[in-house]
Scaffold this motif. Structure first.
Motif, short mmCIF file in Angstrom:
data_model
loop_
_atom_site.label_atom_id
_atom_site.label_comp_id
_atom_site.label_asym_id
_atom_site.label_seq_id
_atom_site.Cartn_x
_atom_site.Cartn_y
_atom_site.Cartn_z
N CYS A 190 -42.89 34.16 24.05
CA CYS A 190 -44.08 33.65 23.35
C CYS A 190 -44.69 32.48 24.11
O CYS A 190 -45.92 32.38 24.24
CB CYS A 190 -43.70 33.21 21.94
N LYS A 191 -43.84 31.59 24.61
CA LYS A 191 -44.35 30.45 25.39
C LYS A 191 -45.10 30.93 26.62
O LYS A 191 -46.18 30.40 26.97
CB LYS A 191 -43.19 29.54 25.79
N GLU A 192 -44.58 31.95 27.27
CA GLU A 192 -45.23 32.49 28.46
C GLU A 192 -46.60 33.09 28.10
O GLU A 192 -47.58 32.87 28.80
CB GLU A 192 -44.33 33.56 29.09
N PHE A 193 -46.64 33.84 27.00
CA PHE A 193 -47.93 34.42 26.57
C PHE A 193 -48.92 33.32 26.20
O PHE A 193 -50.12 33.41 26.51
CB PHE A 193 -47.72 35.36 25.38
N ASN A 194 -48.45 32.30 25.51
CA ASN A 194 -49.34 31.20 25.11
C ASN A 194 -49.91 30.48 26.32
O ASN A 194 -51.07 30.04 26.30
CB ASN A 194 -48.59 30.23 24.20
N THR A 195 -49.12 30.38 27.37
CA THR A 195 -49.61 29.77 28.61
C THR A 195 -50.79 30.56 29.17
O THR A 195 -51.71 30.00 29.78
CB THR A 195 -48.49 29.70 29.65
N LEU A 196 -50.79 31.89 28.91
CA LEU A 196 -51.87 32.75 29.37
C LEU A 196 -53.02 32.82 28.37
O LEU A 196 -53.98 33.55 28.59
CB LEU A 196 -51.33 34.17 29.61
N GLY A 197 -52.92 32.07 27.27
CA GLY A 197 -53.97 32.06 26.27
C GLY A 197 -53.94 33.23 25.32
O GLY A 197 -54.96 33.59 24.72
N LEU A 198 -52.74 33.82 25.10
CA LEU A 198 -52.65 35.03 24.29
C LEU A 198 -52.18 34.76 22.85
O LEU A 198 -51.96 35.70 22.09
CB LEU A 198 -51.71 36.04 24.96
N HIS A 199 -51.99 33.52 22.45
CA HIS A 199 -51.71 33.15 21.05
C HIS A 199 -50.56 33.99 20.47
O HIS A 199 -50.75 34.79 19.57
CB HIS A 199 -52.96 33.35 20.18
N ALA A 200 -49.37 33.76 21.00
CA ALA A 200 -48.20 34.54 20.60
C ALA A 200 -47.28 33.74 19.70
O ALA A 200 -47.22 32.52 19.77
CB ALA A 200 -47.44 34.99 21.84
N ARG A 201 -46.54 34.46 18.86
CA ARG A 201 -45.52 33.85 18.01
C ARG A 201 -44.44 34.87 17.68
O ARG A 201 -44.70 36.08 17.68
CB ARG A 201 -46.12 33.28 16.73
N PRO A 202 -43.22 34.41 17.36
CA PRO A 202 -42.16 35.33 16.95
C PRO A 202 -42.49 35.99 15.61
O PRO A 202 -43.23 35.43 14.79
CB PRO A 202 -40.93 34.43 16.84
N ALA A 203 -41.93 37.17 15.38
CA ALA A 203 -42.16 37.87 14.12
C ALA A 203 -40.93 38.70 13.77
O ALA A 203 -40.22 39.20 14.66
CB ALA A 203 -43.38 38.79 14.23
N LEU A 204 -40.69 38.83 12.48
CA LEU A 204 -39.65 39.75 12.01
C LEU A 204 -40.12 41.18 12.22
O LEU A 204 -41.32 41.46 12.40
CB LEU A 204 -39.35 39.49 10.54
N ALA A 205 -39.19 42.11 12.16
CA ALA A 205 -39.50 43.51 12.46
C ALA A 205 -40.56 44.09 11.54
O ALA A 205 -41.47 44.81 11.99
CB ALA A 205 -38.23 44.36 12.40
N ASP A 206 -40.50 43.76 10.24
CA ASP A 206 -41.46 44.36 9.31
C ASP A 206 -42.87 43.82 9.55
O ASP A 206 -43.86 44.56 9.47
CB ASP A 206 -41.03 44.16 7.85
#
Length: 313
Positions: free
Chosen positions: A172-188
């Protein structure tokens, strides 16, 4: 004469994402129209080392080269500081049978062509306004699938679901560095995204069919051997459109085949993904679509030939 051997650094310098995307798109279309030769893959498993090996060959009709590729995945390697994937591609003349070159890519071309195929299929089959992407898995292919899809369409949010909290957070940190607004999520939560891509070596489904929302698209790329499984059979029962990269391969060792054997769909319910790349598809907003990609040897041939043209014109 000993054929030239090109290392990873040379391959990286010679290759662009646009080159790979074009080669993969054109070859999937050719494959859908029967203009390729692709023998069944050879599979080896190494249970004690949690590893596997694929040997794939392919040729696109009327092209000058064919390839034989070795690709390995040894899933405990990261604990020893080693990459999970490795491999090489042997490029052979389809006119003389002479080996033209060895591409010692350490599995990189396989990773790139897989990322391109997943991105192209997801982009073609998802709703035009789909902007939330979920990825199951935290390895190299999870990263590549998101990055390459982002080349083809805007992505508002990336949801990452993985078994390791540390790896999930790092990705997620790597994606955020690219400006992709990422976060962890549960499977559902991840399964309920507009677009879902599964990139794991799982042997049981990683999501539940009922968690996938109407109007969503799901691409599975990890089920490349008979013992693997990522997408539940019930998802195929809900799908209005099922695409496969290779009908017979996906029946033999893809999630499509698992669904057919479970009675959730029929063995004639799939459409070649190449046909969907060739022309825009019509999909009701509430339809669920699924792509099962097991990796086609002709893609390796097309990408390797394109790279070799740059390395040895």
């Amino acid at each position: 004469m000993t054929p030239p051997v090109f290392d990873t650094a040379a391959i990286v310098r010679a290759t662009t994402p646009e080159m790979v995307l074009t080669a993969v798109r054109d070859t999937l279309i050719a494959h859908a129209h029967g203009r390729t030769t692709v023998p069944p893959p050879l599979h080896l498993q190494f249970p004690d080392a949690d590893g596997d090996c694929h040997v794939k060959a392919g040729w696109v009709t009327d092209t000058p080269d064919f390839t034989v590729k070795i690709a390995t995945g040894f899933y405990r390697n990261p604990t020893a500081g080693l990459p999970t994937n490795h491999g090489l591609v042997c490029v052979v003349s389809a006119r003389t049978g002479q080996i033209r070159a060895i591409l010692d890519d350490q599995g990189l071309l396989t990773a790139w062509r897989t990322a391109a195929a997943g991105a192209l299929a997801t982009h073609a089959m998802a709703r035009p306004d789909a902007a939330t992407l979920a990825v199951f898995g935290t390895g190299e292919q999870a990263r590549l699938q998101v990055e390459w899809l982002a080349r083809l369409r805007p992505i508002d949010t990336v949801l990452v679901h993985g078994r390791s909290l540390d790896k999930t957070g790092a990705l997620c940190k790597e994606f955020n560095t690219l400006g992709l607004h990422a976060r962890p999520a549960l499977a559902d939560e991840a399964a309920a995204a507009d677009m879902v891509i599964t990139t794991t070596p799982a042997t049981v489904p990683v999501l539940q069919a009922g968690h996938v929302r109407a109007g969503a698209h799901v691409t599975g790329i990890g089920t490349d051997m008979p013992h693997k499984s990522e997408l539940p059979p019930g998802l195929f029962a809900r799908a209005a459109l099922i695409a496969t990269d290779d009908h017979q391969q996906c029946l033999d060792h893809g999630d499509f085949g698992h669904a057919v054997r479970a009675g959730s769909t029929t063995d004639t319910s799939d459409t070649p993904v190449g046909l969907l790349l060739e022309r825009p598809i019509e999909r009701p907003d509430g339809a669920i679509t699924v792509a099962d990609l097991t990796g086609v040897g002709a893609l390796d041939a097309a990408v390797a030939s394109a790279v070799l043209r740059e390395l040895a014109p």
